[in-house]
Design an enzyme around this catalytic site. Structure first.
Site, PDB file in Angstrom:
ATOM      1  N   TRP A  13       0.816  -1.229   0.000  1.00 48.00           N
ATOM      2  CA  TRP A  13       0.000   0.000   0.000  1.00 48.00           C
ATOM      3  C   TRP A  13       0.839   1.264   0.000  1.00 48.00           C
ATOM      4  CZ3 TRP A  13      -4.424  -0.800   4.165  1.00 48.00           C
ATOM      5  CH2 TRP A  13      -5.295  -1.802   3.722  1.00 48.00           C
ATOM      6  N   HIS A  97      13.044  -2.285  -0.752  1.00 46.74           N
ATOM      7  CA  HIS A  97      12.224  -1.733  -1.843  1.00 46.74           C
ATOM      8  C   HIS A  97      12.985  -0.589  -2.506  1.00 46.74           C
ATOM      9  CE1 HIS A  97       9.020   0.293  -4.008  1.00 46.74           C
ATOM     10  NE2 HIS A  97       8.365  -0.868  -3.962  1.00 46.74           N
ATOM     11  N   GLU A 167      11.857  -6.322  -9.116  1.00 43.24           N
ATOM     12  CA  GLU A 167      11.104  -5.146  -9.538  1.00 43.24           C
ATOM     13  C   GLU A 167      12.018  -4.226 -10.337  1.00 43.24           C
ATOM     14  OE1 GLU A 167       7.545  -4.280  -6.900  1.00 43.24           O
ATOM     15  OE2 GLU A 167       9.246  -3.549  -5.778  1.00 43.24           O
TER      16      GLU A 167
HETATM   17  P1  PGA Z   1       3.282  -0.509  -8.840  1.00 47.73           P
HETATM   18  O1  PGA Z   1       4.327  -0.606  -7.624  1.00 47.73           O
HETATM   19  O2  PGA Z   1       2.528  -1.812  -8.886  1.00 47.73           O
HETATM   20  O3  PGA Z   1       2.433   0.648  -8.486  1.00 47.73           O
HETATM   21  O4  PGA Z   1       4.100  -0.292 -10.080  1.00 47.73           O
HETATM   22  C1  PGA Z   1       5.022  -1.801  -7.364  1.00 47.73           C
HETATM   23  C2  PGA Z   1       5.910  -1.648  -6.157  1.00 47.73           C
HETATM   24  O5  PGA Z   1       6.491  -0.577  -5.963  1.00 47.73           O
HETATM   25  O6  PGA Z   1       6.064  -2.576  -5.339  1.00 47.73           O
END
Ligand code: PGA
Length: 251
Positions: A13, A97, A167
């Site tokens: 979130w 992250h 990511e």
């Molecule tokens: P997003 O973010 O799905 O809004 O691209 C992914 C994340 O930052 O974990």
């Protein structure tokens, strides 16, 4: 009959929503969706200020935090320790992250956080990802180094007890996700690199998630063609309908 594969869905979130009332409403909506998709392992990571109050309502959904301190206690203004997160109801925690890395978290710091998380028995969701890609493949060397620094000294016994969230930074918050074919290539590359780092542990033992611009329209292809174990979703986890559609897509 062959058991069909189950997938992991993590909702991050970030710094939303602004009030507990809205957080609680959203969470109840997600619980209803998760109850319809028991095969999807759903983990929701709200801002930690809401964790303690959401925990009593979280039977179909596991709770995760978005970050943790590497320290247990003491003079660390603004930080939240792993034991605090456990007491508040978290079973998982995101570390590394890209938004935290941008604010200064190095792979070495992420590594220390992971040690703290494993020491206390939480499951880390460890984010990695390159900022840019180029034809020369420099992003592969970048990722290899990020993986080896991030997982330095982590015991082999923990290999299957963590989630690695790939990511690509350029896809986070973007309108287009990485294409499923490239996700598959990256999944193989990351799992192979991990099995070299954790000698003797097979590629299949690692749980790999993809994150970055996942939505109901691309989720299915990313998990099936991309051959990942699940998804880490930002924006679309703030909308119970959309998050439910992602659950359906990967069920
Ligand atoms: P997003 O973010 O799905 O809004 O691209 C992914 C994340 O930052 O974990």
């Amino acid at each position: 009959m062959k058991k069909s594969k189950s997938y992991i869905l993590v909702g991050n979130w970030k710094m939303n929503p602004t009030t507990y009332t809205d957080a609680s409403r959203l969470f109840r909506g997600l619980i209803k969706k998760a109850a319809l998709h028991p095969k999807v392992k759903t983990i929701v990571c709200p801002p930690s200020i809401y964790l303690g109050r959401l925990k009593d309502t979280s039977e179909t959904i596991s709770l995760g935090a978005q970050d943790a301190s590497a320290e247990e206690t003491g003079a660390h203004t603004g930080n939240i320790s792993v034991p605090m997160l456990i007491n508040a109801g978290a079973s998982h925690v995101i570390v590394g992250h890209s938004e935290c890395r941008k604010r200064g978290d190095t792979s070495d710091m992420v590594n220390k956080k992971m040690h703290a998380v494993f020491d206390r028995g939480l499951m880390p969701i460890v984010c990695i990802g390159e900022e840019v890609r180029n034809d020369a493949g420099e992003h592969l060397a970048f990722l290899k180094q990020q993986l080896s620094e991030t997982f330095k000294g982590i015991s082999k016994k923990h290999a299957g007890k963590m989630m690695i969230a790939y990511e690509p930074v350029w896809a986070i918050g973007a309108t287009t996700a990485m294409d499923p074919h490239s996700v598959h290539e990256m999944s193989l590359f990351i799992k192979k690199t991990m099995s070299e780092l954790f000698k003797g542990i097979t590629m299949d033992s690692f749980l790999l998630l993809y994150g970055g611009a996942v939505d109901p329209g691309n989720a299915r292809a990313i998990v099936h063609e991309g051959q990942v174990n699940g998804l880490l979703v930002g924006r679309q986890s703030l909308d119970a309908e959309a998050f439910g559609q992602i659950m359906s897509a990967i069920s």
